[in-house]
Write a protein that holds these residues in place. Sequence first.
Motif, PDB file in Angstrom:
ATOM      1  N   HIS A  48      -2.331  11.612  22.760  1.00 20.40           N
ATOM      2  CA  HIS A  48      -3.600  12.456  22.756  1.00 20.40           C
ATOM      3  C   HIS A  48      -4.582  12.021  23.912  1.00 20.40           C
ATOM      4  CE1 HIS A  48      -5.919  15.282  20.734  1.00 20.40           C
ATOM      5  NE2 HIS A  48      -6.991  14.428  20.622  1.00 20.40           N
ATOM      6  N   PRO A  49      -5.150  12.810  24.607  1.00 23.52           N
ATOM      7  CA  PRO A  49      -6.022  12.388  25.942  1.00 23.52           C
ATOM      8  C   PRO A  49      -6.718  11.435  25.571  1.00 23.52           C
ATOM      9  CG  PRO A  49      -5.471  14.925  25.592  1.00 23.52           C
ATOM     10  CD  PRO A  49      -5.189  14.505  24.384  1.00 23.52           C
ATOM     11  N   VAL A  50      -7.601  11.510  24.472  1.00 21.10           N
ATOM     12  CA  VAL A  50      -8.468  10.348  24.119  1.00 21.10           C
ATOM     13  C   VAL A  50      -7.878   9.687  22.736  1.00 21.10           C
ATOM     14  CG1 VAL A  50     -10.926   9.735  23.659  1.00 21.10           C
ATOM     15  CG2 VAL A  50     -10.506  11.472  25.087  1.00 21.10           C
ATOM     16  N   PRO A  51      -7.421   8.366  22.962  1.00 20.77           N
ATOM     17  CA  PRO A  51      -6.755   8.015  21.690  1.00 20.77           C
ATOM     18  C   PRO A  51      -7.758   7.819  20.543  1.00 20.77           C
ATOM     19  CG  PRO A  51      -6.070   6.915  23.537  1.00 20.77           C
ATOM     20  CD  PRO A  51      -7.153   7.716  24.321  1.00 20.77           C
ATOM     21  N   GLY A  52      -7.271   8.456  19.294  1.00 20.03           N
ATOM     22  CA  GLY A  52      -8.141   8.257  18.281  1.00 20.03           C
ATOM     23  C   GLY A  52      -8.889   9.373  17.650  1.00 20.03           C
ATOM     24  N   LEU A  53      -9.072  10.382  18.758  1.00 19.53           N
ATOM     25  CA  LEU A  53      -9.745  11.617  18.387  1.00 19.53           C
ATOM     26  C   LEU A  53      -8.861  12.704  18.157  1.00 19.53           C
ATOM     27  CD1 LEU A  53     -12.633  11.632  20.996  1.00 19.53           C
ATOM     28  CD2 LEU A  53     -12.444  10.656  18.895  1.00 19.53           C
ATOM     29  N   ARG A  54      -7.477  12.777  17.754  1.00 20.59           N
ATOM     30  CA  ARG A  54      -6.682  13.783  17.373  1.00 20.59           C
ATOM     31  C   ARG A  54      -7.061  14.040  15.794  1.00 20.59           C
ATOM     32  NH1 ARG A  54      -2.646  15.444  14.437  1.00 20.59           N
ATOM     33  NH2 ARG A  54      -1.366  17.184  15.330  1.00 20.59           N
ATOM     34  N   LEU A  72      -4.122  22.408  19.526  1.00 17.36           N
ATOM     35  CA  LEU A  72      -3.810  21.095  19.225  1.00 17.36           C
ATOM     36  C   LEU A  72      -2.376  20.819  19.122  1.00 17.36           C
ATOM     37  CD1 LEU A  72      -4.815  18.375  18.512  1.00 17.36           C
ATOM     38  CD2 LEU A  72      -4.772  19.070  15.905  1.00 17.36           C
ATOM     39  N   LEU A  73      -1.688  21.901  18.798  1.00 14.45           N
ATOM     40  CA  LEU A  73      -0.119  21.606  18.449  1.00 14.45           C
ATOM     41  C   LEU A  73       0.450  21.825  19.843  1.00 14.45           C
ATOM     42  CD1 LEU A  73       0.521  24.002  15.190  1.00 14.45           C
ATOM     43  CD2 LEU A  73       0.373  21.212  15.469  1.00 14.45           C
ATOM     44  N   ILE A  74      -0.018  22.656  20.597  1.00 19.23           N
ATOM     45  CA  ILE A  74       0.515  22.635  22.231  1.00 19.23           C
ATOM     46  C   ILE A  74      -0.130  21.460  22.829  1.00 19.23           C
ATOM     47  CG2 ILE A  74       0.506  24.043  24.462  1.00 19.23           C
ATOM     48  CD1 ILE A  74       1.566  25.769  21.747  1.00 19.23           C
ATOM     49  N   LEU A  75      -0.850  20.766  22.673  1.00 19.69           N
ATOM     50  CA  LEU A  75      -1.552  19.511  23.327  1.00 19.69           C
ATOM     51  C   LEU A  75      -0.404  18.428  22.694  1.00 19.69           C
ATOM     52  CD1 LEU A  75      -3.192  18.134  25.133  1.00 19.69           C
ATOM     53  CD2 LEU A  75      -4.793  17.804  23.140  1.00 19.69           C
ATOM     54  N   ASP A  76      -0.106  18.391  21.441  1.00 18.68           N
ATOM     55  CA  ASP A  76       0.731  17.435  21.096  1.00 18.68           C
ATOM     56  C   ASP A  76       2.227  17.291  21.961  1.00 18.68           C
ATOM     57  OD1 ASP A  76      -0.738  16.594  19.181  1.00 18.68           O
ATOM     58  OD2 ASP A  76       0.318  17.879  17.459  1.00 18.68           O
ATOM     59  N   ASP A  92       2.474  18.840  24.822  1.00 15.45           N
ATOM     60  CA  ASP A  92       2.283  18.301  26.023  1.00 15.45           C
ATOM     61  C   ASP A  92       2.360  17.089  26.519  1.00 15.45           C
ATOM     62  OD1 ASP A  92       1.026  18.913  29.013  1.00 15.45           O
ATOM     63  OD2 ASP A  92      -0.464  17.622  28.067  1.00 15.45           O
ATOM     64  N   GLN A  93       1.506  16.129  25.527  1.00  9.57           N
ATOM     65  CA  GLN A  93       1.374  14.708  25.637  1.00  9.57           C
ATOM     66  C   GLN A  93       2.708  13.818  25.660  1.00  9.57           C
ATOM     67  OE1 GLN A  93      -1.787  13.188  26.439  1.00  9.57           O
ATOM     68  NE2 GLN A  93      -1.933  15.147  27.283  1.00  9.57           N
ATOM     69  N   LEU A  94       3.548  14.426  24.529  1.00 10.70           N
ATOM     70  CA  LEU A  94       4.750  13.796  24.489  1.00 10.70           C
ATOM     71  C   LEU A  94       5.874  14.219  25.627  1.00 10.70           C
ATOM     72  CD1 LEU A  94       5.482  14.073  20.679  1.00 10.70           C
ATOM     73  CD2 LEU A  94       4.816  11.702  21.874  1.00 10.70           C
ATOM     74  N   ALA A  95       5.615  15.473  26.151  1.00 10.60           N
ATOM     75  CA  ALA A  95       6.557  15.729  27.238  1.00 10.60           C
ATOM     76  C   ALA A  95       6.094  14.983  28.595  1.00 10.60           C
ATOM     77  CB  ALA A  95       6.332  17.339  27.736  1.00 10.60           C
ATOM     78  N   ARG A  96       4.822  14.513  28.851  1.00  7.75           N
ATOM     79  CA  ARG A  96       4.429  13.752  29.799  1.00  7.75           C
ATOM     80  C   ARG A  96       5.073  12.450  29.806  1.00  7.75           C
ATOM     81  NH1 ARG A  96       0.741  16.442  32.873  1.00  7.75           N
ATOM     82  NH2 ARG A  96      -0.270  18.473  32.182  1.00  7.75           N
ATOM     83  N   GLN A  97       5.476  12.005  28.639  1.00  7.56           N
ATOM     84  CA  GLN A  97       6.062  10.436  28.381  1.00  7.56           C
ATOM     85  C   GLN A  97       7.519  10.534  28.619  1.00  7.56           C
ATOM     86  OE1 GLN A  97       4.323   8.640  24.918  1.00  7.56           O
ATOM     87  NE2 GLN A  97       2.197   9.931  25.384  1.00  7.56           N
ATOM     88  N   THR A  98       8.005  11.823  28.812  1.00  9.07           N
ATOM     89  CA  THR A  98       9.517  11.911  28.601  1.00  9.07           C
ATOM     90  C   THR A  98      10.426  11.629  29.830  1.00  9.07           C
ATOM     91  OG1 THR A  98       9.445  13.622  26.995  1.00  9.07           O
ATOM     92  CG2 THR A  98      11.440  13.504  27.955  1.00  9.07           C
ATOM     93  N   ALA A  99      11.166  10.700  30.049  1.00  6.79           N
ATOM     94  CA  ALA A  99      11.853  10.353  31.121  1.00  6.79           C
ATOM     95  C   ALA A  99      13.404  10.922  30.839  1.00  6.79           C
ATOM     96  CB  ALA A  99      11.920   8.919  31.158  1.00  6.79           C
ATOM     97  N   ASP A 100      13.926  10.992  29.491  1.00  9.43           N
ATOM     98  CA  ASP A 100      15.201  11.310  29.501  1.00  9.43           C
ATOM     99  C   ASP A 100      15.372  12.775  28.824  1.00  9.43           C
ATOM    100  OD1 ASP A 100      17.931  11.631  28.984  1.00  9.43           O
ATOM    101  OD2 ASP A 100      18.010   9.883  27.697  1.00  9.43           O
ATOM    102  N   THR A 128       2.413  21.361  32.004  1.00 10.98           N
ATOM    103  CA  THR A 128       3.083  20.436  31.443  1.00 10.98           C
ATOM    104  C   THR A 128       4.392  20.477  32.155  1.00 10.98           C
ATOM    105  OG1 THR A 128       2.484  21.052  29.194  1.00 10.98           O
ATOM    106  CG2 THR A 128       4.634  19.706  29.538  1.00 10.98           C
ATOM    107  N   PRO A 129       4.704  19.277  32.868  1.00 16.27           N
ATOM    108  CA  PRO A 129       5.864  18.987  33.627  1.00 16.27           C
ATOM    109  C   PRO A 129       7.035  19.231  32.806  1.00 16.27           C
ATOM    110  CG  PRO A 129       4.872  16.954  33.248  1.00 16.27           C
ATOM    111  CD  PRO A 129       3.922  18.147  32.660  1.00 16.27           C
TER     112      PRO A 129
END
Length: 355
Positions: free
Chosen positions: A85-91, A207-211, A213-221, A251-252
Motif C-alpha cells: 500500500h502506498p502508505v503502510p497501515g492505511l488500507r 482499492l482493488l486495482i491499487l492492490d 499495482d503495488q504487488l506488480a511493482r514488487q514483481t521480479a519473476d 503499472t509496469p
Amino acid sequence: MPDLPAHEATRALFVETARHHRVGPLAHVLLRELEPDLATEFKIDRDTAIANHVSTSITLDAIGQILDGLAWATFKGPVLSEHAHPVPGLRIYHDIDILVSPHELRQAATRLLDAGWTVADFRDMLRNVDTPGEMHFISPSGTLIDLHWSMINMASTRRQFSVSTYEILERRVTVPLGLSSTWALDHTDALTHVCLHAALTGAHRMLLILDADQLARQTADWDSVVARAHHWGAQTALAIVLARSSALLNTPVPENLDGALGISTGLRMVTNAVDRIAPVPALRREASLARLVARSSRPGSGGTLTAVGTRGIQGVAHRLATSRRQPTHLHREPADTAALEAYLRAVETHAGVTR
C-alpha cells in the motif's frame, strides 16, 4: 494532486467517490497540505484505518498462538495494508482472512472456540449444500475473521479454477506485521490471488486495482506469475485487472503479458472497449458493465466471453424478478453445534478426509 473546482457539489461528489472506492485514507494524505479543508473530510477515514490495523495486528498475534502447529496463512487485508500500500497501515479492510487446509479446519475451529471465539454464521449458511469455502468467527474483542479452507467461496466458481489450498500453504512465508510476524502467501500467490479476487468481485473499486499495482511493482519473476495464472486458470483475471491497473496507475507490466497469458485479440478488444465506456474511477455504484465483464473471468478467452453474455442475461432476469417480488423478512437462526458439525463434515467429505 487532483484539480478540484471550488464548487461545493463537485467536492462532495469527490468525497463520495473516494469513499466508494475505499481510498479515503489515501485521499487524506494526498490532500492535507494543498487542500487541508477537503482533507479534513477524510480524517476519520484515516484514523479508522490506523486503529483497525493496530487492532488487527494484535489479533493476528493471538491467532498465531491459537493455531500454533497448524499450517495456516493470512492474506488480503492486513498483509496488503502493511506491505502493498502506498502508505503502510492505511488500507481499508474490515476482517481478517485466514487460510487453513480442509484436513485441519476442524482442529482450527475447535481451537478458536476453546479460546472464546464464537461462530458468526447463520445455521442455513453452514448447512448450504454447495459448501462455502469459508466460515466466520468473531473474537472476544469483536474482530471478524473469515476462516477459509478454499480461496474461492462459491462452489460453482470453485469448480472453474484449480487453486490448491495445500500448495499455497506449502509455499507460505513469514512476514513482519505490526510488532510481530505472521504467515502470509508467497509473492507469486499473493499477486495472482489479488488479481483473481479483484476480478471475481468486479475489479470495480480503485482499492482493488491499487492492490494489484503495488504487488506488480514488487514483481521480479513474471514467468512464475504467468505460470501460476495458467495453473490456477486465472489468466483472464490477471489480464483484465493488470490492464486496468496499467491504464489507470501506469503499472509496469511486461509488454508481452497478454500473449504469455493466452489472451485473444477478441477478448482484449472487448475489455478495452468496456474500460473506455465504463472507466473504473467514474463508477459510484455496484452494478456496471466493467464489473460484469471482470466477474465473468474464466479460464480461456472463449469461456470468458460466453460468461459475459450469460451473466448479462441472468442479471436482467434477476432485476425483473426482484422488482416483482414482495419483500420478505426471513428469521435466520444463529449456527448451532449441529450446523457446525454438518459444515465440517461436508468440508471433510469434499477433501476426502477420513475420521
